[in-house]
Design an enzyme around this catalytic site. Sequence first.
Site, PDB file in Angstrom:
ATOM      1  N   SER A   1      46.204  -4.992 -71.583  1.00 34.08           N
ATOM      2  CA  SER A   1      46.096  -5.823 -72.740  1.00 34.08           C
ATOM      3  C   SER A   1      45.911  -4.682 -73.872  1.00 34.08           C
ATOM      4  O   SER A   1      44.984  -3.958 -74.024  1.00 34.08           O
ATOM      5  CB  SER A   1      44.795  -6.617 -72.662  1.00 34.08           C
TER       6      SER A   1
ATOM      7  N   HIS B   1      50.404  -7.304 -72.259  1.00 32.37           N
ATOM      8  CA  HIS B   1      49.569  -8.563 -72.295  1.00 32.37           C
ATOM      9  C   HIS B   1      49.284  -8.508 -74.067  1.00 32.37           C
ATOM     10  O   HIS B   1      48.466  -7.727 -74.494  1.00 32.37           O
ATOM     11  CB  HIS B   1      48.535  -8.588 -71.583  1.00 32.37           C
TER      12      HIS B   1
ATOM     13  N   ASP C   1      47.281 -10.176 -77.045  1.00 28.48           N
ATOM     14  CA  ASP C   1      46.164 -11.240 -77.305  1.00 28.48           C
ATOM     15  C   ASP C   1      46.250 -11.748 -78.983  1.00 28.48           C
ATOM     16  O   ASP C   1      45.686 -10.959 -79.702  1.00 28.48           O
ATOM     17  CB  ASP C   1      44.693 -10.524 -77.029  1.00 28.48           C
TER      18      ASP C   1
ATOM     19  N   MET D   1      44.390 -13.985 -81.752  1.00 27.72           N
ATOM     20  CA  MET D   1      43.553 -14.888 -82.251  1.00 27.72           C
ATOM     21  C   MET D   1      43.270 -15.109 -83.302  1.00 27.72           C
ATOM     22  O   MET D   1      43.534 -14.420 -84.294  1.00 27.72           O
ATOM     23  CB  MET D   1      42.074 -13.816 -81.770  1.00 27.72           C
TER      24      MET D   1
ATOM     25  N   HIS E   1      49.561 -14.078 -75.404  1.00 28.28           N
ATOM     26  CA  HIS E   1      48.533 -14.938 -74.947  1.00 28.28           C
ATOM     27  C   HIS E   1      47.931 -15.609 -76.278  1.00 28.28           C
ATOM     28  O   HIS E   1      47.042 -14.753 -77.034  1.00 28.28           O
ATOM     29  CB  HIS E   1      47.284 -14.331 -74.160  1.00 28.28           C
TER      30      HIS E   1
ATOM     31  N   MET F   1      45.484 -17.626 -78.325  1.00 29.71           N
ATOM     32  CA  MET F   1      44.016 -18.113 -78.359  1.00 29.71           C
ATOM     33  C   MET F   1      43.827 -18.722 -80.076  1.00 29.71           C
ATOM     34  O   MET F   1      43.155 -18.197 -80.799  1.00 29.71           O
ATOM     35  CB  MET F   1      42.885 -17.051 -78.323  1.00 29.71           C
TER      36      MET F   1
ATOM     37  N   MET G   1      40.948 -17.583 -67.413  1.00 25.56           N
ATOM     38  CA  MET G   1      40.190 -16.806 -68.222  1.00 25.56           C
ATOM     39  C   MET G   1      38.895 -16.436 -67.172  1.00 25.56           C
ATOM     40  O   MET G   1      38.178 -17.159 -66.870  1.00 25.56           O
ATOM     41  CB  MET G   1      39.493 -17.355 -69.487  1.00 25.56           C
TER      42      MET G   1
ATOM     43  N   ASP H   1      42.283 -13.005 -66.597  1.00 21.48           N
ATOM     44  CA  ASP H   1      42.297 -12.197 -67.848  1.00 21.48           C
ATOM     45  C   ASP H   1      40.770 -12.127 -68.063  1.00 21.48           C
ATOM     46  O   ASP H   1      40.120 -13.086 -68.353  1.00 21.48           O
ATOM     47  CB  ASP H   1      43.193 -13.145 -69.066  1.00 21.48           C
TER      48      ASP H   1
HETATM   49  C1  DX5 Z   1      40.181 -11.745 -74.214  1.00 23.40           C
HETATM   50  C2  DX5 Z   1      41.653 -11.454 -73.968  1.00 23.40           C
HETATM   51  C3  DX5 Z   1      41.683 -10.526 -72.944  1.00 23.40           C
HETATM   52  C4  DX5 Z   1      41.144  -9.148 -73.069  1.00 23.40           C
HETATM   53  C5  DX5 Z   1      40.906  -8.687 -71.906  1.00 23.40           C
HETATM   54  O1  DX5 Z   1      39.968 -12.943 -74.808  1.00 23.40           O
HETATM   55  O2  DX5 Z   1      42.149 -12.343 -73.862  1.00 23.40           O
HETATM   56  O3  DX5 Z   1      43.081 -10.367 -72.598  1.00 23.40           O
HETATM   57  O4  DX5 Z   1      41.834  -8.214 -73.943  1.00 23.40           O
HETATM   58  O5  DX5 Z   1      39.829  -7.353 -72.143  1.00 23.40           O
HETATM   59  P1  DX5 Z   1      39.270  -6.765 -70.994  1.00 23.40           P
HETATM   60  O6  DX5 Z   1      40.366  -6.538 -69.707  1.00 23.40           O
HETATM   61  O7  DX5 Z   1      38.669  -5.650 -71.535  1.00 23.40           O
HETATM   62  O8  DX5 Z   1      38.179  -7.696 -70.273  1.00 23.40           O
HETATM   63 ZN    ZN Z   2      44.601 -12.344 -73.005  1.00 18.45          ZN
END
Ligand code: DX5
Ligand code: ZN
Length: 215
Positions: free
Chosen positions: A7, A32, A34, A36, A65, A67, A136, A174
């Site tokens: 990620s 990956h 993320d 947000m 991903h 969010m 998750m 994840d």
């Molecule tokens: C959290 C993200 C993850 C995050 C994982 O909301 O969706 O992808 O980056 O990070 P680690 O592996 O550090 O928990």
């Molecule tokens: Zn993620």
Amino acid sequence: MALIAPSLLSANFLKLEDDCNMLNASQADWFHLDVMDGRFVPNISFGLPIIEQVRKATTKVCDVHLMILEPEKYAEAFKNAGADILTVHLEACPHLHRNIQQIKSLGMKAGVALNPHTSISLLSEVIQDIDLVCLMSVNPGFGGQKFIPQTIDKIKQLRSLIDSKNLNLHIEIDGGVTLENAPEIIAAGADVLVAGNTVFKSANPISTIAQLKSL
Ligand code: DX5
Ligand code: ZN
């Protein structure tokens, strides 16, 4: 052997190109990414311009991903930015079936993510239409959190649902994945491991990815 999806939330954004090159040289399978919005989750990360640049820096699969609320407003833009897989949250999508059809009609693979409190049973009417379920294993919004142990049971439930229907889709885990808990996660039936801190905060990310890959 699981697919490894580091990620980039934990990457060094000032040296993002270096981190992309490191992942290119490693055994990482997917990037990956993320996204947000500060509404669906209590944090804001990065969006389209970063993904466009990352897309130019790799030929590996870009696993995006989302969010965010109302992902249908942006699905086409993420396709244009270079997403190969687009994952939306079940909790953010009152018309999830429509979201999935939209993603597939744009030519991307469709993923559905579930928060820790969301039951696998809510997937029963869409599971045959999707390419990936992202479970998750932390509450979404931040990297570096601790793995929620009940996720192991959810992985097993999802694996038996998939097998009972003779389907072929990815189970991605994840949040809080480490070298220590990864073997149990894989044994429970997951086949894609997202890893943020475990990879980017390690002294030697390339060898950490190789270790995850060898489990
Ligand atoms: C959290 C993200 C993850 C995050 C994982 O909301 O969706 O992808 O980056 O990070 P680690 O592996 O550090 O928990
Ligand atoms: Zn993620």
